[in-house]
Design a protein around this motif. Structure first.
Motif, PDB file in Angstrom:
ATOM      1  N   ALA A 154       0.880  -1.259  -0.128  1.00  0.00           N
ATOM      2  CA  ALA A 154       0.092   0.068   0.077  1.00  0.00           C
ATOM      3  C   ALA A 154       0.960   1.218  -0.043  1.00  0.00           C
ATOM      4  O   ALA A 154       0.578   2.281  -0.480  1.00  0.00           O
ATOM      5  N   ALA A 205       2.160   1.602  -3.343  1.00  0.00           N
ATOM      6  CA  ALA A 205       1.176   2.417  -4.327  1.00  0.00           C
ATOM      7  C   ALA A 205       0.771   3.866  -4.122  1.00  0.00           C
ATOM      8  O   ALA A 205       0.821   4.456  -5.256  1.00  0.00           O
ATOM      9  N   THR A 226      -1.557   0.519  -9.439  1.00  0.00           N
ATOM     10  CA  THR A 226      -2.684  -0.144  -9.279  1.00  0.00           C
ATOM     11  C   THR A 226      -2.285  -1.674  -8.778  1.00  0.00           C
ATOM     12  O   THR A 226      -3.255  -2.392  -8.142  1.00  0.00           O
ATOM     13  N   TRP A 254      -1.345  -1.921  -5.226  1.00  0.00           N
ATOM     14  CA  TRP A 254      -2.613  -1.711  -4.651  1.00  0.00           C
ATOM     15  C   TRP A 254      -3.543  -3.002  -4.481  1.00  0.00           C
ATOM     16  O   TRP A 254      -4.059  -3.370  -3.418  1.00  0.00           O
ATOM     17  N   SER A 314      -4.520  -5.218  -1.177  1.00  0.00           N
ATOM     18  CA  SER A 314      -5.968  -5.285  -1.014  1.00  0.00           C
ATOM     19  C   SER A 314      -6.259  -6.805  -0.818  1.00  0.00           C
ATOM     20  O   SER A 314      -7.319  -7.034  -0.078  1.00  0.00           O
ATOM     21  N   ILE A 320      -5.032   4.507   1.974  1.00  0.00           N
ATOM     22  CA  ILE A 320      -5.083   5.402   0.802  1.00  0.00           C
ATOM     23  C   ILE A 320      -4.631   6.581   0.984  1.00  0.00           C
ATOM     24  O   ILE A 320      -3.988   7.528   0.204  1.00  0.00           O
ATOM     25  N   GLU A 326      -1.064   8.084  -0.345  1.00  0.00           N
ATOM     26  CA  GLU A 326      -1.076   8.860  -1.636  1.00  0.00           C
ATOM     27  C   GLU A 326      -1.017  10.335  -1.386  1.00  0.00           C
ATOM     28  O   GLU A 326      -0.095  11.164  -1.999  1.00  0.00           O
TER      29      GLU A 326
END
Length: 315
Positions: free
Chosen positions: A8, A11, A251, A254, A258, A270, A273
């Motif tokens: 994560a 990402a 992606t 991510w 997930s 998130i 980011e």
């Protein structure tokens, strides 16, 4: 758990690149940043499509039209708004506004899909929303004060940038809701193949947009050198980097996160980011954020985490 958090984080670090691309080449119009990025992403999607060609053949004309709509609004229009906002208002405020998306999407789903997904209690959501708004207000105050103290600053341009960032939020609030609707109504379809289909749909859109912008530049007598601008190698390199790392590899990381993390925790992460984008933006400025900006960032993170922790209630 640790590997999921690291995926994560990776990402978020890559997704943060899309917020600083317009700042790295500020002389390039937002339209070129947008069409260049998604042209690169569409080209990257072509070899992926070859491996998924059997599944892609199963998509109907209605499916491809849905992919085209999602690509047009969730990719092209979203980034056109975002790149325009960043070039007008700087990196900090638009990034903070976009950082509200996890909670804005949850609130929108709460209004539109209560019967399907359950209802989020407004009493529990309100404190999170208050923290987010306070965080944005802190960052906006710092940025606005800097504008006031600069006699050459264009305050109207800053306000327009903030409004464009809200347009980007609207696009990317619509996108995941509609994308989830399609996936839920087609449980037999592979989500990876659906993502590839959207990448393929983005390719003709970006080609058309690039061509129309080129023609418009020629007709208007613009001195901007088309098709690749005054720094062609830097522009092509940046577009390929964002297309590869942000649109595809980010992606992929991510999705890996997930698969390893609970959904509630993944939603909170998130914020990586947003933090990465702000760090990149201030690194480009060459100085640390003001204390009030740091406080605003902290309030946003706490608000988003609090918001995504609220559980839906059935009935």
């Amino acid at each position: 758990m640790l590997s999921g958090i690291l995926f994560a984080l990776a990402a978020g670090l890559m997704w943060g690149l899309v917020f600083v691309g317009p700042l790295m080449l500020p002389e390039y119009p937002a339209a070129l940043h947008t069409f260049g990025r998604y042209l690169a992403f569409g080209v990257i999607a072509l070899p992926l499509a070859w491996f998924d060609r059997a599944e892609l053949r199963r998509l109907t004309r209605a499916d491809w039209l849905a992919a085209l709509r999602l690509a047009a609004i969730g990719n092209v229009l979203y980034y056109l708004f975002l790149a325009s906002a960043i070039q007008r208002a700087g990196g900090a405020l638009p990034t903070m506004i976009i950082g509200t998306l996890p909670v804005v999407i949850a609130v929108s789903a709460n209004v539109l899909h209560q019967q399907r997904d359950g209802r989020l209690p407004w009493r529990q959501l309100t404190p999170a929303l208050g923290l987010i708004l306070l965080g944005i207000a802190c960052v906006n105050h710092v940025e606005w004060q800097a504008l006031v103290q600069n006699p050459q600053a264009d305050k109207q341009r800053y306000i327009v940038g903030a409004l464009l960032a809200l347009g980007a939020v609207a696009c990317w609030t619509w996108y995941p809701l509609k994308n989830a609707d399609w996936l839920r109504s087609h449980p037999d379809r592979n989500p990876r193949v659906w993502a590839t289909a959207q990448g393929l749909a983005t390719l003709p859109l970006s080609l058309l947009g690039y061509g129309v912008f080129w023609l418009w530049q020629a007709q208007s007598g613009s001195a901007f050198p088309m098709p690749l601008g005054p720094q062609p190698l830097a522009f092509v390199g940046l577009m390929l980097a964002i297309g590869l790392f942000a649109s595809w590899l980010g992606t992929l990381c991510w999705n890996a996160a997930s698969q390893r993390l609970p959904t509630a925790l993944a939603g909170q992460l998130i914020v990586f980011e947003t933090l990465a984008a702000l760090a990149y933006a201030f690194a480009l400025r060459g100085h640390w954020p003001e204390p009030l900006t740091l406080a605003g960032m902290a309030l946003l993170v706490v608000g988003v985490i609090a918001g995504v922790r609220v559980k839906p209630v059935r009935g």
